[in-house]
Design an enzyme around this catalytic site. Structure first.
Site, PDB file in Angstrom:
ATOM      1  N   ASP A 211      16.382 -18.360  53.531  1.00 32.07           N
ATOM      2  CA  ASP A 211      17.725 -18.872  53.904  1.00 32.07           C
ATOM      3  C   ASP A 211      17.783 -19.334  55.250  1.00 32.07           C
ATOM      4  O   ASP A 211      17.128 -18.756  56.199  1.00 32.07           O
ATOM      5  CB  ASP A 211      18.453 -17.412  53.803  1.00 32.07           C
ATOM      6  CG  ASP A 211      20.043 -17.788  54.026  1.00 32.07           C
ATOM      7  OD1 ASP A 211      20.642 -18.603  53.152  1.00 32.07           O
ATOM      8  OD2 ASP A 211      20.539 -17.254  54.727  1.00 32.07           O
TER       9      ASP A 211
ATOM     10  N   GLU B 228      15.901 -23.741  53.417  1.00 32.02           N
ATOM     11  CA  GLU B 228      16.910 -24.643  53.813  1.00 32.02           C
ATOM     12  C   GLU B 228      16.607 -25.026  55.365  1.00 32.02           C
ATOM     13  O   GLU B 228      16.457 -24.352  56.254  1.00 32.02           O
ATOM     14  CB  GLU B 228      18.465 -23.980  54.150  1.00 32.02           C
ATOM     15  CG  GLU B 228      18.965 -23.335  52.910  1.00 32.02           C
ATOM     16  CD  GLU B 228      20.005 -22.727  52.934  1.00 32.02           C
ATOM     17  OE1 GLU B 228      21.240 -23.069  52.374  1.00 32.02           O
ATOM     18  OE2 GLU B 228      20.328 -21.858  53.728  1.00 32.02           O
TER      19      GLU B 228
END
Ligand code: CA
Length: 639
Positions: free
Chosen positions: A326, A352
């Site tokens: 994340d 990400e």
């Protein structure tokens, strides 16, 4: 007598395990348990408390821990007796004040809501046959990722699951059969470590959260277990889940959220080592690159080691196959590379490649998408292909390629080649990256939707005026055909195969089940959707041309056809791809509301995908020359 003493000493040494590597917490032994915790150097005192329960009650023992070395950061205590089933906390004193009890950063078992560490004999948590469990051998280029939330997947009555919203749902035949029928070979499970936002003492009430609010990084979430009070239960059930998926040939990828904690003051980081794990701005305030109120400092030795050891732990103890980071862009490049080096090569790592705010760290050293070339073996999500298909992230109502908006063709091509350097792509016209970011196509995740933002159906409804259900289906299938014929690693949001919607909710992180749940009745309502997804995935898996896995091969064997607005087409020379049985393969995507055509060389071609039907065995033939692609659909032909 002397010999006997020596023998006793050896036996004692074996029974009282030593703390290995950077992991602290508790090491259980049947006659004694060893505790350790790391603090800042100015810690004045550390109290260890032992409890009978994970919550409530008075400590049955309180021990003053000792510094392992004068002036050092490590504190230790050995407590005699069989402590299995007991709970513990650490309480560290700084500046004359105890900061409060916590399980430390390295608890591997906890009581309800993760407030106290638990003393568990980890070997006893293994399901039967766990010793024989192995990670399925699937190369990165062959992966098909399925992003899911436990509760979304199994909570609704229509699913018919016994263990609704639990880890165990993924052991049920209904789940395994569905995933196998669809053909995905890796599930990416949303945060499944212990998080804060679901109260585990009130699981009889409906509570929903995605779980991006970490508490204990190295313990499964209690809310997904059948009994969060008994620490071994969640561990055992998580392992059962992994085992069932592995037995079905499906990898398990964990969504990890090391970039922030749910808050600062009560985090295990802050309670044991105040301000060590977080980045601060020049003015002394906490930096907030996560958009969640804080950001961790992966560049610090202790944080870096924590991340490395935590990832290794999930691989070793839970046989995890991969990690989705994340907000990977909050972490530094060096740490991501160190994590890559610390785990076996078959562990798939992606993230990400962005942050959710500015970070208090030099931007050129952050693990952003633009720096993926400096991180071999690590992939990043492509917002280029995503937004070229559905529309930009900053507006739900703006459409793109799917909605017949011109100007997205080069961004689509960027995603088709897997974000690598390719002579057929005009990078100056790509929506975000004006240069290739990947060295290899397996460093790009191809997708059109994920848990964030609207799911595909909602986005199409919100962005394409007057869209009909028929058009939604056409464009949905077209979008996933782009994803599944991309040289990147394809990724689909769970439920897209049953045309899920979230009633237009854009950020459903704490929306009720009625918004987030999959409605399994949709499989009967829209059977053509599942049928197409299934056939499309099978087609990709059977044909190496669609996942060559090497940038050089993609450059050599894939070329784009000259087309027009809202029409993208490419050719793959399958003869040069090892294992490929097809010769010339032509793929075209048409988002016009009327048929368009492409020019292909004379010859006879087998149609395997046309007008929202897909079947790799063939659905008739077409002659070369002008080949028609019906409105709002994809075409795949080969000779
Ligand atoms: Ca929890």
């Amino acid at each position: 007598m002397k010999r006997l003493t020596l023998l006793v000493a050896i036996i004692m040494a074996l029974l009282v395990p030593q703390i290995l590597n950077a992991r602290t917490g508790v090491s259980y032994g049947p006659s004694a348990s060893a505790f350790s915790v790391e603090t800042n150097s100015d810690a004045q005192q550390v109290k260890l408390r032992i409890y009978n329960d994970g919550v409530g009650g008075k400590p049955i023992k309180t021990v003053n821990m000792k510094r392992a070395k004068a002036g050092g950061n490590l504190w230790q205590a050995n407590v005699k007796g069989d402590l299995k089933g007991k709970f513990y906390t650490f309480d560290v004193k700084y500046g004359g004040k105890f900061r409060g009890e916590c399980p430390g950063i390295w608890a591997t078992a906890v009581g309800v809501n993760g407030k106290r560490g638990a003393i568990v004999d980890m070997e006893r948590t293994d399901p039967q046959g766990w010793g024989a469990d192995t990670r399925p051998a699937i190369a990165a280029k062959d992966l098909i990722l399925y992003e899911m939330h436990h509760r979304d997947f199994s909570i609704d009555e229509s699913g018919g699951f016994t263990y609704k919203g639990k880890f165990l749902a993924l052991t049920e035949p209904r789940a395994i059969e569905h995933l196998k029928a669809l053909g995905v070979n890796a599930v990416h499970i949303l945060p499944s470590f212990d998080y804060a936002s679901v109260n585990e003492t009130r699981l009889n009430e409906p509570q929903y959260n995605w779980g991006y609010d970490p508490v204990n990084y190295n313990v499964p979430e209690g809310g997904y277990s059948t009994n969060p009070y008994r620490p071994e239960v969640r561990i055992n059930e998580f392992k059962q889940m992994v085992q069932a998926l592995h037995n079905a040939g499906i990898k398990v990828i964990l969504d990890v959220v090391y970039n922030h904690t749910w808050n600062i003051d009560e985090s295990n980081f802050q309670l044991t080592r105040p301000d060590y794990f977080y980045r601060k701005n020049a003015d002394g305030t906490y930096s907030n690159g996560s958009g969640c109120g804080n950001e961790t400092a992966s560049e610090r030795e202790g944080m870096r080691q924590f991340m490395i050891e935590s990832v290794k732990y999930w691989v070793e103890e839970y046989h995890i196959d991969g990690f989705r980071f994340d907000l990977m862009g909050v972490h530094d490049i060096e740490t991501m590379n160190a994590i890559r080096a610390a785990v076996p090569q078959d562990i798939f790592i992606y993230g990400e490649g962005w942050s959710a705010g500015s970070c208090a760290f030099p931007g050129e050293q952050l693990a952003m998408k633009a720096h993926i070339q400096q991180m071999p073996g690590i992939a990043a999500f492509s917002d280029e292909i995503r937004d070229a298909l559905r529309g930009p992230w900053d507006s739900n109502s703006k459409a793109a390629f799917l909605g017949g908006v011109k100007g997205n063709e080069e961004s689509l091509k960027f995603g088709i080649v897997g974000a690598i350097q390719h002579p057929g792509v005009d990078y100056s016209k790509v929506n975000y990256s004006k240069a290739p970011y990947a060295n290899e196509p397996t460093q790009m995740i191809a997708y059109v939707s994920c848990h964030d933002d609207m799911c595909l159906v909602d986005r199409l409804k919100a962005s394409v005026k007057g869209i009909t259900t028929d058009e939604i289906i056409r464009l949905d299938l077209l979008a996933q055909t782009v994803v599944m014929t991309s040289q990147g690693v394809p990724f689909i949001l769970s439920g897209e195969e049953m045309l899920r919607d979230k009633k237009g909710v854009h950020n459903s992180f704490e929306s009720p089940d009625s918004i987030n749940h999959l409605d399994w009745n949709n499989l009967e309502r829209y059977p053509q959707v599942m049928e197409y997804y299934k056939n499309l995935i099978a087609l990709r898996k059977a044909h190496p041309a669609f996942h060559m896995g090497s940038a050089d091969m993609v450059r050599r064997n894939l070329d784009f056809l000259p087309t027009e607005n809202c029409l993208v087409a490419f050719h793959i020379n399958g003869r040069n791809v090892p294992g490929e049985t097809w010769g010339d393969i032509y793929v075209a995507f048409n988002t016009h509301k009327r048929a368009r055509s492409i020019e292909v060389p004379e010859g006879k071609y087998t149609v395997v995908c046309r007008n929202i039907k897909c079947d790799q065995a063939g659905m008739g033939t077409v002659k070369g020359g002008k080949v028609t692609i019906p409105a709002q659909s994809a075409l795949i032909i080969h000779n």
